[in-house]
Scaffold this active site. Structure first.
Site, short mmCIF file in Angstrom:
data_model
loop_
_atom_site.label_atom_id
_atom_site.label_comp_id
_atom_site.label_asym_id
_atom_site.label_seq_id
_atom_site.Cartn_x
_atom_site.Cartn_y
_atom_site.Cartn_z
CD GLU A 161 -2.85 -1.38 2.27
OE1 GLU A 161 -2.57 -0.92 3.37
OE2 GLU A 161 -3.93 -1.94 2.01
CD GLU A 354 -3.90 -5.98 1.85
OE1 GLU A 354 -4.74 -5.31 2.47
OE2 GLU A 354 -2.67 -5.84 1.98
C1 BG6 Z 1 -4.52 -3.24 4.78
C2 BG6 Z 1 -3.24 -3.67 5.41
O1 BG6 Z 1 -4.54 -1.85 4.78
O2 BG6 Z 1 -5.69 -3.52 5.41
C3 BG6 Z 1 -3.36 -4.78 6.43
O3 BG6 Z 1 -2.37 -4.07 4.39
C4 BG6 Z 1 -4.63 -4.64 7.22
O4 BG6 Z 1 -2.21 -4.81 7.21
C5 BG6 Z 1 -5.80 -4.64 6.25
O5 BG6 Z 1 -4.78 -5.64 8.20
C6 BG6 Z 1 -7.14 -4.55 6.89
O6 BG6 Z 1 -7.18 -3.46 7.75
P1 BG6 Z 1 -7.55 -3.65 9.27
O7 BG6 Z 1 -7.24 -2.35 9.92
O8 BG6 Z 1 -8.99 -3.98 9.29
O9 BG6 Z 1 -6.71 -4.77 9.75
#
Ligand code: BG6
Length: 457
Positions: A161, A354
């Protein structure tokens, strides 16, 4: 027959600090995450889900779910404990075992080099990516891991990111010294991160010419609250500043004109070393992104300050979307918009690295979780991805879910779960860390095994 090609990647991704645990085993150095305080109501990173000791069991679950791809990050401080000292053979051997186990199970590995977790020594002694010395250390780290794993790992990404580095110093682990213009400092640090990315691309081209490498952003799609032209323009600029800036550098090999103008107008243009312009020309093979939610903004005055702050103060709720407990607005159609516009913008394949939704969950009396909301979320997002392929003509390499086996969130909150597999622990009680399949396990397995034909023909 699926509208997705037969080599389409399905799988999961997670970071080292959110999975591995074993924070002081195997010669590992301290990471910033081992030192930085977490919310006292949440957990710490010491054990996470103990992937370090349970990777075989977890990879077996991935195989059962039909994964043919897994993206993990390397803890820099596990393989080079202080970031600038001698490589640690025990740490390197751990990732050898993980990679070999993935491949033995028919799962293509992808390495993410940096998921916000700098060796603590480089934070304490060198102020993170504020220092060009750390950029050089990153290049050496690239050399160490690419020469070690390049024979088996053909998909690489540099910074998780990366657009976040232009928004908050936390990700590059730098602190602005007293009295300096914090935003000028931030964009200088961000520039160093971009140069580190480019040096890694150059290294891979040299060491592993048959491997592919991407740049990655988190795409937070911004909609205008109204069709007032000023508001529409604000949303366009917000998407350029927040989402497209690194994408344009990754693909065009230079800072985009809108960003040069923005930075110059604010007096925040970073200083370039003499080799930087040439380094920026090391472009990527495809564009990767994470996607969770969209948001809505009112008209912004970007002269008022850093765009992230301006946008933050102008964000309002979207009346057409449902949101998670954490306020993330679920928007599968927005996902299609992002896929199509990124493909159109870059003319490169796009790769979803993701996607997922966090939910508070507990095991029921049948030792499972009836997570129909998660099935619905993934169903809708995969449907829209397939529509983007079928109706918008995009080229997409794969759909990779976030945290397929429960992990603590980015804030170290284990209650916020993303997985298809429940991990039996709470914030403070590690219990037995046993893995239990949720209802979504079978849905994702069917979807991955059928290459999406259960969703769209
Ligand atoms: C992404 C990151 O921004 O979102 C992760 O790469 C993160 O590290 C994921 O866990 C989900 O966000 P969160 O805050 O719900 O864990």
């Amino acid at each position: 027959m699926s509208i997705l090609n037969e080599n389409f990647y399905w799988g999961g991704s997670a970071s080292s600090f959110q999975t591995e645990g074993a924070y002081n085993e195997g010669g590992k150095g301290l990471s910033i995450y081992d030192v930085r305080k977490t919310n006292p109501l949440f957990s710490d990173w010491k054990v996470a889900i103990d992937f370090y000791h349970r990777y075989k069991e977890d990879i077996a679950l991935m195989k059962e779910m039909g994964f043919n791809f897994y993206r993990f990050s390397i803890a820099w401080c596990r393989v080079i404990p202080n970031g600038d000292d001698e490589p640690n053979e025990e740490g390197l051997a751990f990732y050898d075992r993980v990679i070999d186990e993935l491949i033995a199970n028919g799962i293509t590995p992808m390495i993410c080099m940096y998921h916000f977790d700098l060796p603590y020594h480089l934070v304490k002694e060198h102020n993170g990516f504020a220092s060009r010395y750390v950029v050089d250390c990153f290049e050496r780290y690239a050399y160490v891991i690419m020469s070690r794993y390049g024979d088996r790992v053909k998909h690489w990404m540099t910074f998780n990111e990366q657009n976040l580095h232009a928004m908050n110093l936390r990700y590059s682990n730098a602190t602005a010294p007293e009295g300096v213009d914090e935003n000028k400092f931030l964009f200088q640090v961000n520039h160093h991160v971009m140069i580190a990315h480019c040096k890694a691309v150059r290294m891979l081209r040299k060491l592993v010419p048959d491997a592919k490498i991407c740049g990655m952003v988190t795409y937070g799609l911004r909609y205008p609250a109204t069709c007032h032209p000023d508001n529409v323009l604000s949303a366009k600029l917000a998407n350029d500043y927040c989402n497209h800036f690194p994408v344009d550098v990754f693909t065009h090999g230079k800072y985009p004109a809108y960003m040069v103008a923005y930075l110059k107008n604010h007096g925040w243009m970073p200083e370039f070393d003499k080799s930087d312009e040439e380094l920026l020309t090391y472009t990527v093979d495809y564009i990767a992104f994470s996607y969770y939610a969209s948001s809505v903004i009112e008209t912004c005055d970007f002269s008022e300050g850093h765009y992230a702050d301006v946008i933050g103060s102008k964000t309002i709720k979207n009346p057409y979307l449902d949101r998670t407990e954490w306020g993330w607005e679920k928007d599968a159609v927005g996902f299609r918009t992002v896929l199509s516009s990124l493909y159109e913008r870059t003319n490169l394949p796009v790769f979803v690295l993701e996607n997922g939704m966090g939910h508070r969950e507990e095991l029921n009396e049948n030792m499972t979780v009836e997570d129909d909301y998660r099935i619905e979320y993934h169903y809708n997002h995969i449907l829209n991805l397939m529509k983007a392929v079928k109706e918008d003509g995009i080229e997409c390499l794969g759909y990779i879910t976030w945290g397929p086996i429960d992990i603590p969130s980015s804030q170290c909150e284990i209650a916020k779960r993303y997985g298809f597999v429940f991990v039996n622990r709470t914030e403070k009680d590690l219990k037995d860390l046993k893995r239990y399949k949720k209802k979504s396990f079978d849905f994702i397995k069917e979807t991955f095994m059928k290459n999406g034909t259960n969703i769209l023909q």
